[in-house]
Design a protein around this motif. Structure first.
Motif, PDB file in Angstrom:
ATOM      1  N   ILE A 306       0.851  -1.182   0.000  1.00  0.00           N
ATOM      2  CA  ILE A 306       0.000   0.000   0.000  1.00  0.00           C
ATOM      3  C   ILE A 306       0.892   1.239   0.000  1.00  0.00           C
ATOM      4  CG2 ILE A 306      -1.775   1.253   1.291  1.00  0.00           C
ATOM      5  CD1 ILE A 306      -2.543  -1.442   2.580  1.00  0.00           C
ATOM      6  N   THR A 307       0.455   2.275  -0.706  1.00  0.00           N
ATOM      7  CA  THR A 307       1.193   3.530  -0.741  1.00  0.00           C
ATOM      8  C   THR A 307       0.223   4.695  -0.546  1.00  0.00           C
ATOM      9  OG1 THR A 307       0.948   3.898  -3.118  1.00  0.00           O
ATOM     10  CG2 THR A 307       2.805   2.531  -2.415  1.00  0.00           C
ATOM     11  N   ARG A 308       0.803   5.885  -0.470  1.00  0.00           N
ATOM     12  CA  ARG A 308       0.030   7.124  -0.491  1.00  0.00           C
ATOM     13  C   ARG A 308       0.501   7.961  -1.671  1.00  0.00           C
ATOM     14  NH1 ARG A 308       0.767  10.765   4.014  1.00  0.00           N
ATOM     15  NH2 ARG A 308       2.825   9.852   4.379  1.00  0.00           N
ATOM     16  N   PRO A 309      -0.343   8.850  -2.180  1.00  0.00           N
ATOM     17  CA  PRO A 309       0.114   9.739  -3.249  1.00  0.00           C
ATOM     18  C   PRO A 309       1.253  10.628  -2.759  1.00  0.00           C
ATOM     19  CG  PRO A 309      -2.290   9.772  -3.085  1.00  0.00           C
ATOM     20  CD  PRO A 309      -1.776   9.041  -1.877  1.00  0.00           C
ATOM     21  N   ALA A 310       2.210  10.894  -3.643  1.00  0.00           N
ATOM     22  CA  ALA A 310       3.319  11.781  -3.302  1.00  0.00           C
ATOM     23  C   ALA A 310       2.808  13.207  -3.095  1.00  0.00           C
ATOM     24  CB  ALA A 310       4.379  11.753  -4.403  1.00  0.00           C
ATOM     25  N   LYS A 311       3.548  13.983  -2.302  1.00  0.00           N
ATOM     26  CA  LYS A 311       3.219  15.387  -2.063  1.00  0.00           C
ATOM     27  C   LYS A 311       4.259  16.282  -2.753  1.00  0.00           C
ATOM     28  CE  LYS A 311      -0.144  14.252   0.769  1.00  0.00           C
ATOM     29  NZ  LYS A 311      -1.553  14.452   0.412  1.00  0.00           N
ATOM     30  N   ARG A 312       4.090  17.572  -2.597  1.00  0.00           N
ATOM     31  CA  ARG A 312       5.014  18.511  -3.233  1.00  0.00           C
ATOM     32  C   ARG A 312       6.428  18.386  -2.694  1.00  0.00           C
ATOM     33  NH1 ARG A 312       0.631  21.784  -2.232  1.00  0.00           N
ATOM     34  NH2 ARG A 312       1.747  22.827  -0.535  1.00  0.00           N
ATOM     35  N   SER A 313       6.563  17.886  -1.471  1.00  0.00           N
ATOM     36  CA  SER A 313       7.886  17.698  -0.871  1.00  0.00           C
ATOM     37  C   SER A 313       7.838  16.484   0.042  1.00  0.00           C
ATOM     38  CB  SER A 313       8.317  18.941  -0.082  1.00  0.00           C
ATOM     39  OG  SER A 313       7.517  19.075   1.092  1.00  0.00           O
ATOM     40  N   GLU A 314       9.012  15.935   0.340  1.00  0.00           N
ATOM     41  CA  GLU A 314       9.081  14.797   1.248  1.00  0.00           C
ATOM     42  C   GLU A 314       8.665  15.200   2.658  1.00  0.00           C
ATOM     43  OE1 GLU A 314       9.809  11.377   0.807  1.00  0.00           O
ATOM     44  OE2 GLU A 314       9.268  12.074  -1.188  1.00  0.00           O
ATOM     45  N   ARG A 315       8.943  16.442   3.037  1.00  0.00           N
ATOM     46  CA  ARG A 315       8.551  16.906   4.368  1.00  0.00           C
ATOM     47  C   ARG A 315       7.032  16.869   4.517  1.00  0.00           C
ATOM     48  NH1 ARG A 315       6.847  21.619   6.408  1.00  0.00           N
ATOM     49  NH2 ARG A 315       7.144  22.670   4.398  1.00  0.00           N
ATOM     50  N   LEU A 316       6.332  17.353   3.484  1.00  0.00           N
ATOM     51  CA  LEU A 316       4.869  17.312   3.525  1.00  0.00           C
ATOM     52  C   LEU A 316       4.361  15.873   3.497  1.00  0.00           C
ATOM     53  CD1 LEU A 316       3.930  20.236   1.099  1.00  0.00           C
ATOM     54  CD2 LEU A 316       3.635  20.181   3.585  1.00  0.00           C
TER      55      LEU A 316
END
Length: 437
Positions: A306-316
């Motif tokens: 299972i994954t999550r969608p990537a965000k604008r940055s790894e921190r987010l």
């Protein structure tokens, strides 16, 4: 504050909800009174407030964690269905911006009677052990795994298929049964691994042994599985014996990392089906390096996670939203989800060549919906196994996961990679054989 005053205030709050966020749902108060939350509400599916303290706690701490604890205690419940039915009947009700639309003075006057209520704090059902991110730094992987899996084999058997497949099924058509889809999943995994008679297969986090038994019986491999769950280990051994596969299938109650010293390059193929979510992102580099060390050159690894969608940055991306945090606290302690881009990059950094990435999001939405329906249908048996609070939490969890996959806030991928080496990969020129009848 008298009960009559509290009931009057609750009716007022229900009218506010019906005016500003109408739905086809009803609200059942602690005295049994049923209040419509919109013109289409017929009372068949309702949110039950079984104590005025439920409103008090929600007003004081309007958080997902509060909802989870109220569901576990029984102060908040769903009547006539599950969270899936709540979502289906929510209709076009807009909760975004609801706070701005509500008349504040009226809301305050209706809320005030509940804000003065006092009661014992709800008992927490969250995991209480260490959930450190790093292996060896306060993180007890065995305890984390057993919190989730060692409830009761009979409990899982109430909603899983006969093979006890507790991972995403693969539906040849959306009308296929759960049993048919789980059979198709096992066969697709074996095809993607290109299993051949006599090969050595390792299944990391083997569950109740469904894959290792299928691979040995249908594809002639010698399969070995490892799990940290005592209940799964017992179930897997019983399955192996019942199928007469003791000469070809073995399982161990062991951390997969304990295989590294004496099993270097000892396996032709390795699968990890729904196990990586327990690893923790801080431990991912060591995990992929370990898998590579266990594979022969050009050995095939199938990574199902299972994954999550990537965000604008790894921190987010590393921030956990309230729903995600609730799952970690109450159901999957220590669990973390990657994004597929980072998974592919991690595999390449670890010395793998990636060949295929396939998304199964809608398949898992369907799988978890069927699990929710099956568990709800056998609720009384489930309560006898693990207790009322745990069943309420699991119905909330399974339905919530199904909604997350339906809406795309959770994803799942199967990634096929080989241990990098010079020359041909050894895989066929096309993928046509994967989809043969």
């Amino acid at each position: 504050m008298s009960d009559a005053h509290l009931l009057k205030a609750a009716r007022g709050l229900a009218r506010l909800a019906a005016e500003h966020a109408p739905s086809a749902l009803s609200l059942r108060l602690w005295n049994g009174e049923m209040l419509p939350l919109g013109p289409e509400a017929d009372g068949s599916v309702a949110i039950a407030l079984n104590s005025p303290l439920a409103i008090a706690r929600l007003l004081r701490r309007p958080r997902i964690r509060t909802v989870v604890e109220l569901v576990a205690s029984g102060d908040l419940d769903v009547v006539g269905g599950t969270l899936l039915d709540i979502a289906d009947r929510r209709g076009t009700a807009r909760t975004k911006g609801l706070w701005k639309r509500l008349p504040k003075a009226r809301l305050l006057s209706l809320a005030l009677p509940f804000l003065t209520l006092r009661g014992d704090a709800a008992r927490s059902h969250a995991y209480r052990g260490a959930k450190g991110q790093h292996a060896g730094k306060g993180r007890d992987d065995a305890a984390l795994v057993r919190f989730h899996y060692d409830l009761s084999n009979a409990f899982y058997g109430l909603f899983l298929d006969p093979r006890m497949q507790y991972s995403c099924a693969y539906f040849p058509s959306w009308e296929a049964s759960l049993e048919e889809a789980q059979e198709a999943k096992l066969e697709m995994i074996c095809r993607k691994l290109r299993l051949a008679p006599g090969e050595r297969l390792l299944d990391i986090g083997c569950g109740w042994g469904g894959l290792v038994c299928h691979a040995a019986a249908k594809h002639g491999v010698r399969a070995h599985g490892v799990t940290l769950s005592e209940k799964q280990f017992e179930g897997a051994r019983a399955r192996i014996a019942a199928m007469g596969l003791e000469d070809r299938v073995t399982v161990e109650l062991k951390d997969w990392r304990a295989l590294l010293p004496d099993r270097a390059e000892g396996f032709d193929k390795i699968s990890s089906i729904g196990m990586f979510e327990h690893v923790g992102l801080a431990n991912a580099p060591a995990y992929f390096a370990g898998v590579r060390a266990l594979l022969r050159p050009r050995g095939v690894y199938l990574h199902h996670a299972i994954t999550r969608p990537a965000k604008r940055s790894e921190r987010l991306f590393r921030r956990k939203n309230p729903e995600y945090q609730a799952i970690v606290d109450y159901v999957f302690p220590g669990g973390e989800l990657d994004h597929i881009g980072n998974t592919v990059a991690s595999l390449e950094r670890a010395g793998f060549e990636v060949h295929d990435v396939e998304g199964w999001r809608e398949h898992y939405a369907r799988t978890t919906r069927l699990w929710t329906e099956r568990l709800a249908a056998r609720r009384e048996e489930a309560v006898a196994e693990v207790g009322e609070a745990r069943v309420r939490l699991w119905l909330l969890y399974l339905a919530g996961v199904s909604l997350a996959f339906t809406r795309g806030t959770a994803l799942i991928f199967q990634t096929v990679a080989t241990k990098r080496a010079r020359g041909p990969s050894g895989l066929p020129p096309t993928r046509a054989d994967l989809y043969r009848p």
